[in-house]
Every structure is written in C-alpha cells, then in structure tokens.
Design a protein around this motif. Structure first.
Motif, PDB file in Angstrom:
ATOM      1  N   THR A  19       0.648  -1.200  -0.024  1.00 18.10           N
ATOM      2  CA  THR A  19       0.197  -0.183   0.210  1.00 18.10           C
ATOM      3  C   THR A  19       0.866   1.319   0.164  1.00 18.10           C
ATOM      4  N   GLU A  20       2.161   1.136   0.196  1.00 17.32           N
ATOM      5  CA  GLU A  20       2.913   2.306   0.072  1.00 17.32           C
ATOM      6  C   GLU A  20       2.869   2.893  -1.441  1.00 17.32           C
ATOM      7  N   ALA A  21       2.558   4.126  -1.489  1.00 14.75           N
ATOM      8  CA  ALA A  21       2.526   4.747  -2.619  1.00 14.75           C
ATOM      9  C   ALA A  21       3.743   5.321  -3.218  1.00 14.75           C
ATOM     10  N   LEU A  22       3.888   5.586  -4.726  1.00 13.79           N
ATOM     11  CA  LEU A  22       4.969   6.046  -5.022  1.00 13.79           C
ATOM     12  C   LEU A  22       4.918   7.600  -5.007  1.00 13.79           C
ATOM     13  N   THR A  23       6.187   8.133  -4.672  1.00 14.30           N
ATOM     14  CA  THR A  23       5.906   9.639  -4.685  1.00 14.30           C
ATOM     15  C   THR A  23       6.919  10.027  -5.875  1.00 14.30           C
ATOM     16  N   CYS A  24       6.321  11.160  -6.674  1.00 12.30           N
ATOM     17  CA  CYS A  24       7.018  11.378  -7.834  1.00 12.30           C
ATOM     18  C   CYS A  24       7.046  13.126  -7.765  1.00 12.30           C
ATOM     19  N   ASN A  25       7.796  13.841  -8.527  1.00 10.33           N
ATOM     20  CA  ASN A  25       8.010  15.045  -8.772  1.00 10.33           C
ATOM     21  C   ASN A  25       7.155  15.499  -9.580  1.00 10.33           C
ATOM     22  N   SER A  26       6.212  16.535  -9.557  1.00  8.50           N
ATOM     23  CA  SER A  26       5.237  16.866 -10.561  1.00  8.50           C
ATOM     24  C   SER A  26       5.582  18.184 -10.935  1.00  8.50           C
ATOM     25  N   CYS A  27       5.247  18.431 -12.330  1.00  8.73           N
ATOM     26  CA  CYS A  27       5.626  19.859 -12.821  1.00  8.73           C
ATOM     27  C   CYS A  27       4.308  20.087 -13.911  1.00  8.73           C
ATOM     28  N   GLN A  28       3.448  20.871 -13.891  1.00  7.43           N
ATOM     29  CA  GLN A  28       2.368  20.886 -14.812  1.00  7.43           C
ATOM     30  C   GLN A  28       2.848  21.196 -16.221  1.00  7.43           C
ATOM     31  N   VAL A  29       3.713  22.417 -16.214  1.00  2.44           N
ATOM     32  CA  VAL A  29       4.173  22.768 -17.464  1.00  2.44           C
ATOM     33  C   VAL A  29       5.825  23.253 -17.229  1.00  2.44           C
ATOM     34  N   GLY A  30       6.427  23.103 -18.214  1.00  4.27           N
ATOM     35  CA  GLY A  30       7.889  23.454 -18.246  1.00  4.27           C
ATOM     36  C   GLY A  30       8.223  23.958 -19.267  1.00  4.27           C
ATOM     37  N   VAL A  31       9.118  25.035 -19.389  1.00  2.00           N
ATOM     38  CA  VAL A  31       9.396  25.546 -21.145  1.00  2.00           C
ATOM     39  C   VAL A  31      11.064  25.498 -20.756  1.00  2.00           C
ATOM     40  N   LEU A  32      11.425  24.984 -22.012  1.00  2.00           N
ATOM     41  CA  LEU A  32      12.909  24.688 -22.242  1.00  2.00           C
ATOM     42  C   LEU A  32      13.608  23.886 -21.166  1.00  2.00           C
ATOM     43  N   GLY A  33      13.023  23.249 -20.550  1.00  2.00           N
ATOM     44  CA  GLY A  33      13.599  22.062 -19.490  1.00  2.00           C
ATOM     45  C   GLY A  33      13.368  22.610 -18.146  1.00  2.00           C
ATOM     46  N   LYS A  34      12.751  23.948 -17.956  1.00  2.00           N
ATOM     47  CA  LYS A  34      12.719  24.568 -16.473  1.00  2.00           C
ATOM     48  C   LYS A  34      11.241  24.378 -16.305  1.00  2.00           C
ATOM     49  N   CYS A  35      11.176  23.926 -14.788  1.00  2.00           N
ATOM     50  CA  CYS A  35       9.757  23.589 -14.413  1.00  2.00           C
ATOM     51  C   CYS A  35       9.414  25.086 -13.523  1.00  2.00           C
ATOM     52  N   PHE A  36       8.100  25.277 -13.885  1.00  2.00           N
ATOM     53  CA  PHE A  36       7.604  26.722 -13.237  1.00  2.00           C
ATOM     54  C   PHE A  36       6.760  26.411 -11.787  1.00  2.00           C
ATOM     55  N   PHE A  37       6.054  25.373 -11.731  1.00  2.00           N
ATOM     56  CA  PHE A  37       5.056  25.092 -10.649  1.00  2.00           C
ATOM     57  C   PHE A  37       5.447  23.664 -10.147  1.00  2.00           C
ATOM     58  N   TYR A  38       6.421  23.213  -9.265  1.00  2.00           N
ATOM     59  CA  TYR A  38       6.648  22.171  -8.931  1.00  2.00           C
ATOM     60  C   TYR A  38       6.465  21.571  -7.633  1.00  2.00           C
ATOM     61  N   THR A  39       5.879  20.561  -7.572  1.00  2.00           N
ATOM     62  CA  THR A  39       5.216  19.666  -6.248  1.00  2.00           C
ATOM     63  C   THR A  39       5.684  18.448  -6.261  1.00  2.00           C
ATOM     64  N   LYS A  40       5.487  17.842  -5.079  1.00  2.00           N
ATOM     65  CA  LYS A  40       5.684  16.347  -5.028  1.00  2.00           C
ATOM     66  C   LYS A  40       4.344  15.731  -4.790  1.00  2.00           C
ATOM     67  N   VAL A  41       4.075  14.561  -5.479  1.00  2.00           N
ATOM     68  CA  VAL A  41       2.641  14.025  -5.399  1.00  2.00           C
ATOM     69  C   VAL A  41       2.829  12.592  -5.099  1.00  2.00           C
ATOM     70  N   ASP A  42       1.552  11.894  -4.511  1.00  2.00           N
ATOM     71  CA  ASP A  42       1.785  10.654  -4.288  1.00  2.00           C
ATOM     72  C   ASP A  42       0.946  10.237  -5.270  1.00  2.00           C
ATOM     73  N   CYS A  43       1.339   8.822  -6.252  1.00  2.00           N
ATOM     74  CA  CYS A  43       0.793   8.266  -7.097  1.00  2.00           C
ATOM     75  C   CYS A  43      -0.429   7.414  -6.435  1.00  2.00           C
ATOM     76  N   THR A  44      -1.323   7.322  -7.448  1.00  2.00           N
ATOM     77  CA  THR A  44      -2.467   6.373  -7.132  1.00  2.00           C
ATOM     78  C   THR A  44      -1.916   4.803  -7.328  1.00  2.00           C
ATOM     79  N   ALA A  45      -2.619   3.849  -6.977  1.00  2.00           N
ATOM     80  CA  ALA A  45      -2.202   2.398  -6.842  1.00  2.00           C
ATOM     81  C   ALA A  45      -1.984   1.838  -8.507  1.00  2.00           C
ATOM     82  N   SER A  46      -2.857   2.605  -9.242  1.00  2.00           N
ATOM     83  CA  SER A  46      -2.787   2.201 -10.846  1.00  2.00           C
ATOM     84  C   SER A  46      -1.529   3.114 -11.436  1.00  2.00           C
ATOM     85  N   GLN A  47      -0.939   3.916 -10.913  1.00  2.00           N
ATOM     86  CA  GLN A  47      -0.086   4.725 -11.787  1.00  2.00           C
ATOM     87  C   GLN A  47       1.616   4.329 -10.832  1.00  2.00           C
ATOM     88  N   ASN A  48       2.181   3.288 -11.697  1.00  2.00           N
ATOM     89  CA  ASN A  48       3.144   2.703 -11.169  1.00  2.00           C
ATOM     90  C   ASN A  48       4.464   3.305 -11.491  1.00  2.00           C
TER      91      ASN A  48
END
Length: 126
Positions: A19-48
């Motif tokens: 039941t331990e969820a995978l944690t990923c870095n999340s960025c809705q949009v970045g331009v030229l490789g730079k992230c503008f709105f960065y957060t950490k998110v816990d994935c759902t069970a189906s998102q492996n």
C-alpha cells in the motif's frame, strides 16, 4: 501458535509494502527544460511510474514544453494542437522522486503566460 504469529507479521509487512504509494516530482508545465510550478505528489495504485515528458512541436523545432508526474502509460505519442503537429516523448522510472525537477522563479507576466500554456496543453494531454 508460533506459526500464526510469524504469518501475521509477514501479512502486516506485506500489507504496508503493497500500500505504500510511489512519490513523484510533479510539474504541470515547463519551458525549455525548466519547471515553473513544482510539487511532490503521491501516485495512485494504478500509476506505477514517475515520468518526465517533453513535447516538441514540429513547426517551431526549437520550442518544447515539458511536464512530469505519475503515470501508467510510458508510450510516446503524437498529435496536433490548432493544426501544429507535436511529439511527446516520456521517460519513466519506478522509484520515489526518480524524475528529478528543478524550479525557477517567474515574473507575473511569465506566470500568466505559463498558466495559459498549461491549461491548453493539459486539456490535450489528458
């Protein structure tokens, strides 16, 4: 009696491991490789997988948008937005925070422009 205790401990450990969820870095949009709105998110069970994706537009060649987060789909996709063709390449990984992201500061005009791009792009990415 001892066998039941051992099996119970194994079951509890297995439950917490599964039941331990995978944690990923999340960025809705970045331009030229730079992230503008960065957060950490816990994935759902189906998102492996964690992912980092880069969309390149065929017309411009130099402008690219990026995004990152959780996914179950690691396939490369292509399509068009307002008649402009694009290709999205995804890189996936399966450990916590393996899709590193860097955040940058934005001006108000840059933030508004990025938000507009994010809303258009995310409507096509979902």
């Amino acid at each position: 009696m001892m066998n039941r205790i051992v099996l119970g401990v194994i079951a509890v450990i297995g439950f917490f491991t599964l039941t331990e969820a995978l944690t990923c870095n999340s960025c809705q949009v970045g331009v030229l490789g730079k992230c503008f709105f960065y957060t950490k998110v816990d994935c759902t069970a189906s998102q492996n997988n964690c992912f980092t994706a880069k969309a390149e537009f065929n017309v411009t060649g130099f402008l690219s948008l990026s995004t990152s987060g959780c996914t179950s789909d690691c396939n490369t996709t292509s399509g068009s937005i307002l008649g402009a063709g694009y290709t999205v390449n995804k890189l996936c990984c399966a450990s916590n925070l393996c899709n590193g992201a860097s955040a940058v500061q934005l001006s108000m005009a840059g933030a508004l422009s990025t938000a507009l791009l994010a809303s258009i792009w995310s409507s096509y990415m979902l």
